[in-house]
Design a protein around this motif. Structure first.
Motif, PDB file in Angstrom:
ATOM      1  N   LEU A  76      37.207  38.113  23.153  1.00  0.00           N
ATOM      2  CA  LEU A  76      36.963  37.738  21.765  1.00  0.00           C
ATOM      3  C   LEU A  76      36.988  36.229  21.532  1.00  0.00           C
ATOM      4  N   GLY A  77      37.325  35.436  22.527  1.00  0.00           N
ATOM      5  CA  GLY A  77      37.392  33.995  22.329  1.00  0.00           C
ATOM      6  C   GLY A  77      37.219  33.242  23.635  1.00  0.00           C
ATOM      7  N   HIS A  78      36.964  31.947  23.509  1.00  0.00           N
ATOM      8  CA  HIS A  78      36.727  31.118  24.682  1.00  0.00           C
ATOM      9  C   HIS A  78      37.964  31.028  25.579  1.00  0.00           C
ATOM     10  N   ARG A  79      39.149  30.912  24.963  1.00  0.00           N
ATOM     11  CA  ARG A  79      40.358  30.784  25.772  1.00  0.00           C
ATOM     12  C   ARG A  79      40.602  32.025  26.615  1.00  0.00           C
ATOM     13  N   GLU A  80      40.395  33.196  26.018  1.00  0.00           N
ATOM     14  CA  GLU A  80      40.595  34.440  26.751  1.00  0.00           C
ATOM     15  C   GLU A  80      39.574  34.559  27.888  1.00  0.00           C
ATOM     16  N   ALA A  81      38.323  34.203  27.604  1.00  0.00           N
ATOM     17  CA  ALA A  81      37.297  34.255  28.644  1.00  0.00           C
ATOM     18  C   ALA A  81      37.639  33.294  29.780  1.00  0.00           C
ATOM     19  N   ARG A  83      40.594  32.199  30.669  1.00  0.00           N
ATOM     20  CA  ARG A  83      41.754  32.706  31.409  1.00  0.00           C
ATOM     21  C   ARG A  83      41.335  33.800  32.382  1.00  0.00           C
ATOM     22  N   ARG A  84      40.492  34.722  31.917  1.00  0.00           N
ATOM     23  CA  ARG A  84      40.063  35.814  32.790  1.00  0.00           C
ATOM     24  C   ARG A  84      39.222  35.302  33.954  1.00  0.00           C
ATOM     25  N   LEU A  85      38.352  34.341  33.680  1.00  0.00           N
ATOM     26  CA  LEU A  85      37.519  33.794  34.755  1.00  0.00           C
ATOM     27  C   LEU A  85      38.366  33.071  35.792  1.00  0.00           C
ATOM     28  N   GLU A  86      39.327  32.294  35.336  1.00  0.00           N
ATOM     29  CA  GLU A  86      40.176  31.579  36.282  1.00  0.00           C
ATOM     30  C   GLU A  86      40.961  32.562  37.148  1.00  0.00           C
ATOM     31  N   GLU A  87      41.497  33.613  36.538  1.00  0.00           N
ATOM     32  CA  GLU A  87      42.225  34.621  37.312  1.00  0.00           C
ATOM     33  C   GLU A  87      41.297  35.306  38.311  1.00  0.00           C
ATOM     34  N   LEU A  88      40.057  35.571  37.897  1.00  0.00           N
ATOM     35  CA  LEU A  88      39.084  36.197  38.801  1.00  0.00           C
ATOM     36  C   LEU A  88      38.795  35.305  39.998  1.00  0.00           C
ATOM     37  N   PHE A  89      38.527  34.031  39.754  1.00  0.00           N
ATOM     38  CA  PHE A  89      38.226  33.111  40.850  1.00  0.00           C
ATOM     39  C   PHE A  89      39.439  32.934  41.763  1.00  0.00           C
ATOM     40  N   ASP A  90      40.628  32.812  41.170  1.00  0.00           N
ATOM     41  CA  ASP A  90      41.837  32.670  41.984  1.00  0.00           C
ATOM     42  C   ASP A  90      42.016  33.869  42.918  1.00  0.00           C
ATOM     43  N   ARG A  91      41.690  35.050  42.404  1.00  0.00           N
ATOM     44  CA  ARG A  91      41.926  36.287  43.156  1.00  0.00           C
ATOM     45  C   ARG A  91      40.843  36.566  44.188  1.00  0.00           C
ATOM     46  N   GLU A  92      39.593  36.261  43.877  1.00  0.00           N
ATOM     47  CA  GLU A  92      38.463  36.729  44.685  1.00  0.00           C
ATOM     48  C   GLU A  92      37.879  35.673  45.618  1.00  0.00           C
ATOM     49  N   THR A  93      38.443  34.480  45.647  1.00  0.00           N
ATOM     50  CA  THR A  93      37.892  33.437  46.528  1.00  0.00           C
ATOM     51  C   THR A  93      38.846  33.113  47.663  1.00  0.00           C
ATOM     52  N   ASP A  94      39.455  34.133  48.216  1.00  0.00           N
ATOM     53  CA  ASP A  94      40.390  33.984  49.335  1.00  0.00           C
ATOM     54  C   ASP A  94      39.601  33.562  50.571  1.00  0.00           C
ATOM     55  N   PRO A  95      39.935  32.425  51.190  1.00  0.00           N
ATOM     56  CA  PRO A  95      39.157  31.961  52.348  1.00  0.00           C
ATOM     57  C   PRO A  95      39.287  32.868  53.571  1.00  0.00           C
ATOM     58  N   LEU A  96      40.322  33.708  53.615  1.00  0.00           N
ATOM     59  CA  LEU A  96      40.532  34.583  54.760  1.00  0.00           C
ATOM     60  C   LEU A  96      40.000  35.985  54.521  1.00  0.00           C
ATOM     61  N   ALA A  97      39.329  36.189  53.398  1.00  0.00           N
ATOM     62  CA  ALA A  97      38.728  37.489  53.094  1.00  0.00           C
ATOM     63  C   ALA A  97      37.219  37.315  52.986  1.00  0.00           C
ATOM     64  N   TRP A  98      36.494  38.445  52.964  1.00  0.00           N
ATOM     65  CA  TRP A  98      35.066  38.384  52.719  1.00  0.00           C
ATOM     66  C   TRP A  98      34.703  39.444  51.682  1.00  0.00           C
ATOM     67  N   PRO A  99      33.868  39.087  50.702  1.00  0.00           N
ATOM     68  CA  PRO A  99      33.340  37.732  50.476  1.00  0.00           C
ATOM     69  C   PRO A  99      34.399  36.834  49.848  1.00  0.00           C
ATOM     70  N   SER A 100      34.313  35.559  50.127  1.00  0.00           N
ATOM     71  CA  SER A 100      35.224  34.595  49.505  1.00  0.00           C
ATOM     72  C   SER A 100      34.527  33.906  48.333  1.00  0.00           C
ATOM     73  N   TYR A 101      33.606  34.637  47.717  1.00  0.00           N
ATOM     74  CA  TYR A 101      32.906  34.141  46.527  1.00  0.00           C
ATOM     75  C   TYR A 101      32.689  35.323  45.591  1.00  0.00           C
ATOM     76  N   VAL A 102      32.416  35.021  44.335  1.00  0.00           N
ATOM     77  CA  VAL A 102      32.291  36.074  43.328  1.00  0.00           C
ATOM     78  C   VAL A 102      31.332  35.611  42.242  1.00  0.00           C
TER      79      VAL A 102
END
Length: 482
Positions: A76-81, A83-102
């Protein structure tokens, strides 16, 4: 080979691109575009798999990747979006996993924003600049039912294989190693820090509990070895980093500054380094290196046309130092910076990890200055229309001060990050402000005009535009460094 536990990053280390797609997104066309982009860049289909004490590379064939969709729900707002995007990138860009991009999309009335986040080990800063142009072209072609003609591109895996083979030949007698050894020895056995101390009373001295040398990560818009401590060694104190961005020159001022630098026998990056050295002297002194400016500078390693639009890590690091004293004229400082850049550039061909390995020292980059001319990236003139931006992850580190100086069609800006300590908040913004004042002073400086007239008389030019046969070469180098 260090253990995987030692290789794990202490904090997220990703870069991301964000840009708009017109109208309501056509999911099937976007999926086709993303898969074609993954097929285009082999590094996106490759991973490192633990195999005993070593790592084995596995690579998928073109066409073997599938995309798994998931819905995150309403924001519903820019801050929430954000926050969710940052959490997604933090979680899904692990250099030791594949894919390390999202990939992620955020739908608005009339458009859709596409976000592409990747671990920094997968992409350098220039790779991120390629994303909007390539994916938009692939998406538009998929909507039309045609194929986008992006041209052939080399594989980062081929480049890395060649780079490793060359690095294996580097030993203690190599000229680059000798220069690095002299640089490190002259700096007390470590790499240079920002000239002013930024430590608070709770921050350990530089070199204590230091993390292994590694790649930097890109919190604000901007358009970003060797021997290691054991896996159970204590990590650095978690000092959050603060980011900032300051415009140094608008487009017209940037053109004037560039012409002045070239007319006086230098180039734009050397001129900016001269101003930075002067600013560091004025705002912070020299932190144990009187009479000399010291930093690390990244250079691109895209040495062949096939690598120019390839997604991967094409960056080498080199030491840079030149004399700076109170009362030095801008042209004197710039001449020193030109010589220092000429000396540093070939050194970046030897990977920093190999340098640290041969020297037998856990080298920790602490102060780095990068320059990139973004105007030469494909689609750069349309970035405003596309709402394109580059993002970087948050960072915690007690000593790092990184400056990224970027030129766009709107001018020149400086993006930076530094330890969020009381000294850091005082010293680094003060230095950045002094850089801005220094570059604007140069435009009207008498010594620069005198040097331009002298060079014009010597080579038959009048010194007004400062152009010569180096423009195309320097532009290519600037476009893909850092």
């Amino acid at each position: 080979m260090r253990s995987l536990a030692a290789a794990a990053p202490a904090s997220p280390s990703w870069l991301a691109a964000a840009f708009e797609l017109p109208g309501e997104v056509r999911a099937a066309a976007l999926e086709e575009a993303l898969l074609r982009w993954i097929d285009r860049h082999e590094s996106l289909r490759s991973r490192l798999v633990p195999e005993g004490a070593r790592l084995r590379r596995d690579t998928l064939a073109p066409g073997a990747v599938r995309i798994r969709r998931s819905a995150a729900g309403l924001c519903l707002g820019h801050r929430e979006a954000a926050r969710r995007l940052e959490e997604l990138f933090d979680r899904e860009t692990d250099p030791l996993a594949w894919p390390s991009y999202v990939f992620a999309t955020v739908t608005h009335a009339g458009s859709t924003t596409l976000y592409v986040g990747a671990d920094h080990a997968n992409v350098d800063g220039y790779s991120i600049l390629l994303v909007a142009y390539e994916i938009r072209a692939l998406y538009a072609a998929a909507v039309r039912g045609t194929r986008a003609d992006l041209g052939r591109v080399g594989s980062f895996l081929d480049f890395a294989r060649s780079e490793r083979a060359g690095a294996a030949l580097v030993d203690t007698s190599h000229e680059t190693i000798l220069q690095w050894r002299d640089f490190v020895a002259g700096n007390g056995g470590e790499l240079p820090a920002f000239p002013a101390s930024l430590s608070s009373k709770d921050t350990p001295p530089a070199g204590k509990d230091a993390p292994p040398a590694g790649k930097d990560a890109l919190a604000d818009k901007g358009l970003p070895a060797g021997q290691h401590p054991p896996a159970d060694a204590p990590g650095p104190v978690c000092v959050p980093q603060r980011g900032g961005l300051e415009w140094l020159l608008d487009a017209e001022q940037a053109r004037a500054f560039d012409a002045l630098c070239r007319g006086a026998g230098g180039n734009l990056f050397a001129g900016l380094l001269a101003c930075l050295a002067s600013a560091c002297l004025a705002s912070a002194g020299h932190g144990g290196h009187p009479g000399e400016f010291r930093t690390l500078v990244p250079f691109h390693t895209r040495s062949h046309a096939r690598w120019v639009r390839s997604v991967g890590w094409y960056v080498g690091l080199a030491p840079l130092r030149f004399a700076v004293r109170a009362g030095d004229r801008f042209t004197e400082l710039m001449a020193g910076a030109v010589r220092a850049l000429d000396k540093a550039r070939p050194m970046a061909a030897v990977p920093f990890a190999r340098v640290a390995e041969v020297l037998g020292a856990p080298l920790e980059p602490r102060f780095m200055v990068s320059y990139m001319d973004m105007r030469l990236a494909p689609g750069a003139r349309q970035w405003g229309e596309w709402g394109a931006a580059a993002l970087r992850s948050r960072r915690t580190h007690p000593h790092e001060v990184y400056f990224w100086i970027n030129r766009t069609f709107e001018g020149i800006y400086l993006s930076f990050r530094y330890p969020d300590t009381a000294p850091g908040r005082a010293e680094v913004p003060r230095c950045v402000d002094e850089v801005r004042r220094a570059v604007t002073r140069v435009i009207g400086a008498e010594d620069v005009r005198d040097a331009r007239r002298a060079r014009g008389a010597l080579d038959g030019r009048d010194g007004r535009d400062g152009r010569d046969g180096r423009d195309a070469r320097d532009g290519r180098e600037a476009a893909v460094c850092g």
